[in-house]
Design an enzyme around this catalytic site. Sequence first.
Site, PDB file in Angstrom:
ATOM      1  N   SER A 177      19.455 -21.834  -7.386  1.00 14.72           N
ATOM      2  CA  SER A 177      18.067 -21.167  -7.428  1.00 14.72           C
ATOM      3  C   SER A 177      17.197 -22.183  -8.367  1.00 14.72           C
ATOM      4  O   SER A 177      16.953 -23.255  -7.949  1.00 14.72           O
ATOM      5  CB  SER A 177      17.897 -19.960  -7.983  1.00 14.72           C
ATOM      6  OG  SER A 177      16.782 -19.206  -7.844  1.00 14.72           O
ATOM      7  N   ASP A 392      19.026 -17.115   3.770  1.00 16.78           N
ATOM      8  CA  ASP A 392      18.134 -17.042   2.480  1.00 16.78           C
ATOM      9  C   ASP A 392      16.846 -17.480   3.040  1.00 16.78           C
ATOM     10  O   ASP A 392      16.433 -18.919   3.714  1.00 16.78           O
ATOM     11  CB  ASP A 392      18.504 -17.934   1.479  1.00 16.78           C
ATOM     12  CG  ASP A 392      17.628 -18.213   0.369  1.00 16.78           C
ATOM     13  OD1 ASP A 392      16.606 -17.449   0.134  1.00 16.78           O
ATOM     14  OD2 ASP A 392      17.538 -19.097  -0.396  1.00 16.78           O
ATOM     15  N   HIS A 448      20.483 -15.652  -1.004  1.00 19.30           N
ATOM     16  CA  HIS A 448      19.987 -16.266  -2.103  1.00 19.30           C
ATOM     17  C   HIS A 448      20.346 -15.639  -3.421  1.00 19.30           C
ATOM     18  O   HIS A 448      19.674 -14.737  -3.905  1.00 19.30           O
ATOM     19  CB  HIS A 448      18.272 -16.342  -2.276  1.00 19.30           C
ATOM     20  CG  HIS A 448      17.800 -17.436  -3.245  1.00 19.30           C
ATOM     21  ND1 HIS A 448      17.436 -18.693  -3.117  1.00 19.30           N
ATOM     22  CD2 HIS A 448      17.456 -16.941  -4.742  1.00 19.30           C
ATOM     23  CE1 HIS A 448      16.837 -18.920  -4.149  1.00 19.30           C
ATOM     24  NE2 HIS A 448      16.892 -18.095  -5.203  1.00 19.30           N
TER      25      HIS A 448
END
Length: 471
Positions: A177, A392, A448
């Site tokens: 991330s 994602d 994600h």
Amino acid sequence: MAFRKLTNMTILVLILILILVITASSSKPVDTLPGFPGKLPFNLQTGGHGIRAAILLVRGIRKESRGRSSFALADWRPRLFWFLWPRLRSPLMFDYAKSRGSGTLPTLKLNPFSWTKVASMIFIDAPVGTGFSYATNPESYGVTDTLAAAHNYQFLRKWLLSNPKFQKNPLYIAGDSYSGIILPILVKTISDGNEIEGGGKRMNLKGYILGNPVTDLSVDKNWRIPFYHKLALISDQFYQATKTNCKGQYINVDSSNAACFQNLQLVSECVRNIFTAQILEPNCFDAATKEAKAFGWDPSNLTHHNQLNLLLPNAFHHTPTWCRSYNYVFSYIWANDGEVQTALHVRKGIKMEWNRCNRSLSYTYDVTSTVPYHKYLINKDYKVLIYSGDHDAVIPYLGTMTWIKSLNLSLKRDWLPWYVGGQVGGYTLQYTQGNYNLVYATVKGGGHTAPEYRPEESLAMISRWLAGFPI
């Protein structure tokens, strides 16, 4: 503005279990934890180091096996220094079935897909103010991207000097991330430092790992609309009209381009109720945020065990669909329990409440792209793994592949499937330049970030990569 909201969340979201703690500039062993029966079947130490006025926190995990001590294993196991979202890489996880509605402290169980099976891991709560980390000087809570990287570099140096027996272990810097911004800066700093320092102070850095990484604000965001199209969230006709009117640029649009703005508004309407972190899962309120008060419960009360019967499952009658975020409730209950904090050696009187997301920190985003850092590092002898959950929509795999291609590396192995249990786990590419080796992998069905949604496949991926095998 939407991206800023994302980064506020992801850079400050740290840990679900095994919270990092501080007592002094040294570590203490943790043999038992409330919620887990008996002694821990692995070696866990918690502690921290001061960096300027701030204190950053660490936990070291060394997996034990029968017949061999953890320290013997540590002689050869690679070490991963991990940023962000480590919950499904940790050796413990919540047993949701046994914890739900029990009226007692959540139950822990061994995680069958923990990454500690293949590496010793150090997790860090950073920047200061997240998890149980704190600063004695209020000014130290003001952090930037570059300052965060500098703090982590100082921490690693101090930790390795305090633990010289691990100096020769292969070291990989890893995260996912928003760590896609911090991590490449840190890796460059370590690399530059190694060229200056003598042999006794050099870090044995072998490479780095990034999952679903924020890398370039423009590239990451601009590929969301092509991703929506590929995943059938917007039609061919609608996509072509938007692409034509916006000229392929969907951010920082010219204010006079009314047709583009109209198209983008329609796109927003199409995906408004999509859970962008994993587009196949239901879109729900975040059960681990203060906003959830509107649904009848207050996370600030979660230190009281009797709240469990109120919270689960009845608190979620407003939305009968199962939502992943409901499980995050257990982190509040567990981490804010007094016995848990005592077991973890949390210093009394420093932090009043543990929050999964700390949105109150003063954080300045001073780096918009880390592509230049990657371009610098391709001239080093590093082994690199970049992976993406292919469902994602926050950081679409299309954008990640775009900036990887911009590095102009030589393609060694073209797009091929990789397998787990006889089934396709994802697809992979391999690039090289000299002794620099970059493997890119998608994780089929991952979101994600990928290990939360596909833990078995992700463990297979990292195991093979660390061992030097094709994924």
